[in-house]
Design an enzyme around this catalytic site. Structure first.
Site, short mmCIF file in Angstrom:
data_model
loop_
_atom_site.label_atom_id
_atom_site.label_comp_id
_atom_site.label_asym_id
_atom_site.label_seq_id
_atom_site.Cartn_x
_atom_site.Cartn_y
_atom_site.Cartn_z
N ASP A 242 34.69 63.11 57.57
CA ASP A 242 34.68 62.83 59.01
C ASP A 242 34.06 64.03 59.72
O ASP A 242 33.68 65.02 59.09
CB ASP A 242 36.08 62.49 59.50
N ASP B 158 39.87 53.79 55.94
CA ASP B 158 40.62 54.95 55.43
C ASP B 158 41.90 55.02 56.23
O ASP B 158 41.94 54.61 57.40
CB ASP B 158 39.85 56.26 55.64
N CYS C 52 53.11 44.56 39.40
CA CYS C 52 52.19 45.67 39.64
C CYS C 52 51.84 46.34 38.32
O CYS C 52 52.70 46.59 37.48
CB CYS C 52 52.84 46.67 40.60
N CYS D 173 50.45 49.41 38.03
CA CYS D 173 50.23 50.85 38.18
C CYS D 173 51.07 51.65 37.18
O CYS D 173 52.05 51.15 36.62
CB CYS D 173 50.52 51.31 39.61
N CYS E 13 54.86 51.63 38.03
CA CYS E 13 55.59 50.39 37.73
C CYS E 13 55.61 50.08 36.24
O CYS E 13 56.54 49.45 35.76
CB CYS E 13 54.99 49.23 38.52
N HIS F 45 51.70 54.58 43.12
CA HIS F 45 52.00 53.16 43.38
C HIS F 45 51.31 52.67 44.65
O HIS F 45 50.66 51.62 44.65
CB HIS F 45 53.51 52.91 43.48
#
Lengths: 370, 370
Positions: free
Chosen positions: B92, B268, B306, B308, B311, B337
Site C-alpha cells: 500500500d 485484503d 476443514c 487446514c 483442523c 485456520h
C-alpha cells in the site's frame, strides 16, 4: 520394557553414552529435554521439535493439573494425544513449582497444600496424588514428589527435607507399582541442599528403593555455579551406575558439557526457550543478543555453521527486525535456533563420547567461546 | 509483463474469474491477500502461507519505511529476500495509515507530513516518495498515494480529497513510469467518500490515467455495511472492465462473497489474522469463539470439513487450552485456520464462477450460516 543401557564410556572423564528404551521410542543419552510446561513447548510445533532433534520433552504436572485440568486431559487418554506428541514425555512431580511458583505451599508429612498461582484456588498433592496425575497424563517417565529447599538452607532444614523426600519416594514407588497400567518409569529425586553428607544420605536411601532412574534435584536454585558442579560431582557416583541420572533444571551449554563429564545423562531447562523469547541466541562462539544494533544491516545468519531452519533461511537483520517489532515469528525463529543448538550440542557430545575424545571435546568447546 | 485477463464471467452476477500475471508468479482472481504489515504475516511462516494457498501477500509501506527502515531493506534488494517470500507482494502507499495510525498527519498539495506512531519522529511522504519506497521494496503491485477521509465526511471535503488523490495519482504514475526498473504494476485508488457523484468523478479521472489496475479505497472506515456495498456496486462498473479491481481493507467472508458478485477481484483485510489472535475462528457455519467454555472437553476439530493443518491435527479442547494459557502456538494455529478459511473460500468462489453457479453458491453460503 523401560530400560537403560550404557553403550560407551569415556576413558578420561565420567561421561557415558547410553540408550533409554521406552514404549514410545528410544532416547539416546546424554539428552536434553525441551520444556513443554502446559502442553506446548512455547512457540514451536511438534514437527519443529522433531526437526530440531527432540527425542523426549518435559511436561509440568503442576501446570497441567491446574490448566487445562485432568478432566480435559482424560478426554484424550493422556497428554500425548492432547498435544499430538507421540514420542516420550517426562513429567515432573510438582515439587519444584511448590517451591518456585505456587502460593502459600504448606508441606506436611501427608503432602503439600497450596494455592494456584492462576486463580488462588486451594489444592492438595500427596505423593500418591502426584503419581496418580502423572499416570493419568500417561507420562513415560514419572518423577517422585519431593521437597525442594531454597538456597541457602541450613543443615537441619535440608536434612528434614531430604528425609521427607525419601519417605515420599517410598510412597510414590508403592503407588506407582500398584497402579500403573502401562510400562513406564519412576525416578527418585535426590535432595540434601548443598551438604555433601546429606546428598550422600539421600542417594543411599533412594538407591535402596531401586528406582528405574534417578534425578538430582534442588540444584540451580541460586547457589554459585561451582557449588552446583561440586554437588553433582559428589552425588552422581553415589547413585547406581547402570541407571540414568537426570540433573533437573540445569542449565547453560557450559553446565551441560561439564555435567556430562561428571556422568549426567539427562537434562531439562527453560533456558533455550525462555532466552529465545528474550532475544538471546546460543551459538558455538557464545551468546548473541539479537536486539543489538550491530545486527541491523547484517544479512548473515546467526551462526554460519548452524543447520537449523532459522539459520538456513533468515538473516540477523530480519531476526532483529522481528524481535524489535515484537512479531510473533521472532519467538518461533529464535526458539527453533536455540533448541536446535542445545539438541545439536547433545548430539556432538554423544559423538565425542562414542569416539572417546570427550575431554578434548570439552576443551575445544570452551576454546571456541573465549 | 504484468497482465490481467478475465477468463470466465458469471452470467447472473458481475462475478468473474481471471488471472494476474507477474514476474513472480500468477495470481488467480478473485483473490484474498493476507496482510504482512511489517515483513511478516503475524504468527505464520511463509511455508504455512503457501500451504494455506496464499498467492500474494500485502506489505505496509508506512510500517516498513519506519521499521526496519529502507537502509535495512535495501541490503536485501527489497522485501522479498528480507522476509523470504518469493511470490508477489502488493504494497500500500501509506495513505490509509496517515488516516488511521500516524500522529498529526498534515495533508498539503505537496504530500503528507506526519509523525511516527512508534517514536514520534517527523517524516514527509510525497506521492513520488511513496512510489520510490515501494520501488525500493521491489513490490509487484504498487499503490498510488491517496487521501483517505474519515466517515462521515461532507461532500466538500470528499470532493477536495478525491481531487487531491487524482493529482497525486498522476504524479505517482509519472514517477513510476520514469523510475521503475522491473516489470511491476501501479494501481490508482478511487476515493470520493460515500457520494456516488464523487465516486464517479474519481473513477473517471483515474480511468483516464490508464492504470494497470484500480482499487476502491475509503471503504470500511465506519460506514454501515449497506453503504459500503452500495458504493462498491456503484463504483466497480465505472472502472475499466479489463483491469483488476481491488477493494481495500475489506472484509468479512460475507463481504467478500457479496463484493465478488459485484465484480471485485482482489481483497485484503487483517480480519482473519487479527481475529485469530483474539480466538475468533471462521467456519462455513459461522464464527467460533474458541475461548468459550463449551469447547473445554470437545475433542473434535474446529471444522470437521476443514483441511487446514490445525483442523487436521488439533481439537477445539486443545486450541481452547492454548488460547486460555496464552501459549504462542494458539496464535499460530488459529491464524493458519483463519487464513486457510479465507483462501479456501476464494478457491470455492473461483470454482463457482468458472462453473457459472455463483448466485447459487452465494445463496448456499448464506444458508449454511443461518
Amino acid at each position: 520394557m523401560f530400560s537403560f543401557e550404557v553403550l560407551s564410556a569415556s576413558s578420561d572423564t565420567r561421561a557415558r553414552c547410553g540408550i533409554i528404551k521406552t514404549e514410545r521410542g528410544d532416547i539416546e543419552t546424554p539428552i536434553f529435554m525441551p520444556v513443554g510446561t502446559a502442553g506446548s513447548v512455547k512457540a514451536v510445533s511438534v514437527e519443529e521439535l522433531k526437526d530440531c532433534g527432540a527425542a523426549i520433552i518435559l511436561g509440568n504436572t503442576y501446570h497441567l493439573y491446574l490448566r487445562p485440568g485432568m478432566d480435559v486431559v482424560n478426554v484424550f487418554g493422556g497428554l500425548h494425544d492432547f498435544m499430538k506428541w507421540d514420542r516420550p514425555i517426562l513429567t515432573d512431580s510438582g515439587g519444584f513449582q511448590f517451591f518456585s511458583l505456587a502460593k502459600l505451599a504448606k508441606f506436611t508429612e501427608e503432602g503439600v497444600a497450596f494455592q494456584s498461582h492462576i486463580d488462588g484456588s486451594r489444592h492438595f498433592f500427596s505423593p500418591e496424588k502426584s503419581v496418580e496425575i502423572q499416570l493419568s497424563l500417561d507420562s513415560d517417565i514419572i518423577m517422585c514428589l519431593d521437597e525442594c529447599l531454597p538456597y541457602p538452607a541450613d543443615h537441619k532444614a535440608a536434612k528434614k527435607g531430604l528425609e521427607l523426600t525419601t519417605r515420599w519416594a517410598s510412597r510414590c514407588r508403592t503407588f506407582w507399582s500398584e497402579n500403573r497400567k502401562r510400562d513406564n518409569a519412576l525416578f527418585g529425586i535426590v535432595q540434601g541442599g548443598m551438604f555433601p553428607d546429606l546428598r550422600k544420605e539421600s542417594a543411599m536411601q533412594l538407591g535402596e528403593l531401586d528406582f528405574p532412574g534417578y534425578a538430582i534435584g534442588g540444584l540451580s536454585v541460586g547457589e554459585p555455579k561451582n557449588t552446583m558442579l561440586e554437588m553433582a560431582d559428589h552425588t552422581i557416583p553415589l547413585l547406581p551406575y547402570d541407571k540414568p541420572k537426570y540433573i533437573m533444571g540445569v542449565g547453560t551449554p557450559e553446565d551441560l558439557v561439564d555435567l556430562v563429564g561428571l556422568g549426567a545423562d539427562m537434562f531439562d531447562c527453560v533456558m533455550p526457550t525462555r532466552n529465545a523469547r528474550n532475544g538471546k541466541l546460543f551459538t558455538s562462539f557464545g551468546a548473541v543478543n539479537i536486539s543489538n544494533a550491530c545486527h541491523t544491516l547484517d544479512n548473515s545468519p546467526v551462526d554460519e555453521n548452524c543447520g537449523c531452519y532459522t539459520c538456513r533461511n533468515y538473516s540477523r537483520s530480519y531476526l532483529r527486525h522481528l524481535y524489535k517489532s515484537r512479531e510473533l515469528m521472532a519467538y518461533r525463529l529464535n526458539t527453533i535456533h536455540n533448541l536446535h543448538y542445545y539438541l545439536n550440542l547433545m548430539k556432538e557430545i554423544r559423538s565425542a563420547i562414542r569416539e572417546d575424545r570427550y575431554d578434548a571435546f570439552r576443551k575445544e568447546f570452551y576454546a571456541k567461546r573465549s
